[in-house]
Scaffold this motif. Structure first.
Motif, PDB file in Angstrom:
ATOM      1  N   ARG A 133       0.863  -1.183   0.000  1.00 52.75           N
ATOM      2  CA  ARG A 133       0.000   0.000   0.000  1.00 52.75           C
ATOM      3  C   ARG A 133       0.893   1.225   0.000  1.00 52.75           C
ATOM      4  NH1 ARG A 133      -4.000  -0.915   4.878  1.00 52.75           N
ATOM      5  NH2 ARG A 133      -1.990  -0.769   5.864  1.00 52.75           N
ATOM      6  N   TYR A 134       0.597   2.149  -0.910  1.00 55.22           N
ATOM      7  CA  TYR A 134       1.423   3.345  -1.001  1.00 55.22           C
ATOM      8  C   TYR A 134       0.638   4.491  -1.619  1.00 55.22           C
ATOM      9  CZ  TYR A 134       1.938   1.589  -5.761  1.00 55.22           C
ATOM     10  OH  TYR A 134       1.685   1.113  -7.022  1.00 55.22           O
ATOM     11  N   ASN A 135       1.101   5.698  -1.324  1.00 53.11           N
ATOM     12  CA  ASN A 135       0.558   6.914  -1.908  1.00 53.11           C
ATOM     13  C   ASN A 135       1.741   7.772  -2.328  1.00 53.11           C
ATOM     14  OD1 ASN A 135      -0.838   9.306  -2.581  1.00 53.11           O
ATOM     15  ND2 ASN A 135      -0.599  10.036  -0.486  1.00 53.11           N
ATOM     16  N   GLU A 162       1.204  10.526  -4.376  1.00 52.52           N
ATOM     17  CA  GLU A 162       0.645  11.818  -4.776  1.00 52.52           C
ATOM     18  C   GLU A 162       0.575  12.740  -3.555  1.00 52.52           C
ATOM     19  OE1 GLU A 162      -3.659  13.532  -6.190  1.00 52.52           O
ATOM     20  OE2 GLU A 162      -3.090  11.538  -6.912  1.00 52.52           O
ATOM     21  N   LYS A 211      -2.710  13.999  -1.345  1.00 52.99           N
ATOM     22  CA  LYS A 211      -3.858  13.138  -1.638  1.00 52.99           C
ATOM     23  C   LYS A 211      -4.537  12.669  -0.344  1.00 52.99           C
ATOM     24  CE  LYS A 211      -5.156   8.785  -3.844  1.00 52.99           C
ATOM     25  NZ  LYS A 211      -4.662   7.638  -4.614  1.00 52.99           N
ATOM     26  N   GLU A 212      -3.774  12.099   0.582  1.00 49.89           N
ATOM     27  CA  GLU A 212      -4.342  11.601   1.838  1.00 49.89           C
ATOM     28  C   GLU A 212      -4.766  12.747   2.751  1.00 49.89           C
ATOM     29  OE1 GLU A 212      -5.122   8.359   2.956  1.00 49.89           O
ATOM     30  OE2 GLU A 212      -4.938   8.119   0.796  1.00 49.89           O
ATOM     31  N   SER A 237       1.545   1.733   5.419  1.00 48.74           N
ATOM     32  CA  SER A 237       1.671   2.064   4.007  1.00 48.74           C
ATOM     33  C   SER A 237       2.693   3.174   3.827  1.00 48.74           C
ATOM     34  CB  SER A 237       0.320   2.517   3.436  1.00 48.74           C
ATOM     35  OG  SER A 237      -0.098   3.705   4.065  1.00 48.74           O
ATOM     36  N   ASP A 269       3.577   6.627   2.429  1.00 46.03           N
ATOM     37  CA  ASP A 269       2.745   7.791   2.123  1.00 46.03           C
ATOM     38  C   ASP A 269       3.607   9.042   2.088  1.00 46.03           C
ATOM     39  OD1 ASP A 269       0.782   9.712   1.841  1.00 46.03           O
ATOM     40  OD2 ASP A 269      -0.398   9.059   3.564  1.00 46.03           O
TER      41      ASP A 269
END
Length: 161
Positions: free
Chosen positions: A44-46, A48, A51-52, A120, A122
């Motif tokens: 799981r990764y972000n 951007e 975004k979160e 994740s 992030d």
């Protein structure tokens, strides 16, 4: 402040810093309270930026105040002591050194979470954690300035230079 007192203060800073690092590693990587109860099957990764952060602001009612506070402000608050204790226990008291190490520790935590599939990765957490480290450094700088001002006033009153 006398040299002996300054050495004690630095030693205290090093002990507090070490204790804090142990705490943060446990809390961010292994704590059941922070949702580290098991390994997920997927990465799981972000990647951007914001975004979160936007998601937590937009869905704040559905997610609840605790989840929003923990994600947005908790990531900042958890790194404030890092930014404070790092220059306190170190001879290098640079803003940029603290910025670099705050980002570096946060990056290590995020990569560890990605590799182990616990939590994740992030980029928003990288940003918020680094901001926390910088706030901690600013608090250290203010406290150090007040301490120096106080010590200079005491020297002035006693006639020492």
């Amino acid at each position: 402040m006398k040299q002996k007192q300054l050495k004690r203060l630095r030693a205290l800073g090093k002990v507090l810093f070490a204790a804090y690092v142990v705490f943060i590693v446990y809390f961010l990587l292994f704590s059941d309270w922070y949702g580290r109860t098991g390994v997920t099957a997927t990465y799981r990764y972000n990647l951007e930026l914001f975004k979160e952060i936007k998601r937590f602001i937009i869905y704040r009612r559905e997610l609840g105040a605790f989840a929003v506070f923990t994600n947005l402000f908790g990531n900042i608050l958890i790194f404030v002591p890092f930014g404070f204790f790092l220059p306190m226990g170190s001879k290098r008291r640079s803003f940029f050194v603290t910025l670099f190490y705050s980002f570096g520790l946060s990056l290590c935590v995020e990569i560890f979470q990605l590799i182990t599939k616990v939590g994740s990765f992030d980029v928003d957490d990288l940003l918020l954690n680094t901001i926390g480290g910088v706030i901690g450094y600013i608090l250290f700088a203010v406290c150090n300035m007040v301490r120096r001002h106080y010590a200079a006033g005491k020297r002035k009153k006693s006639g020492k230079r």
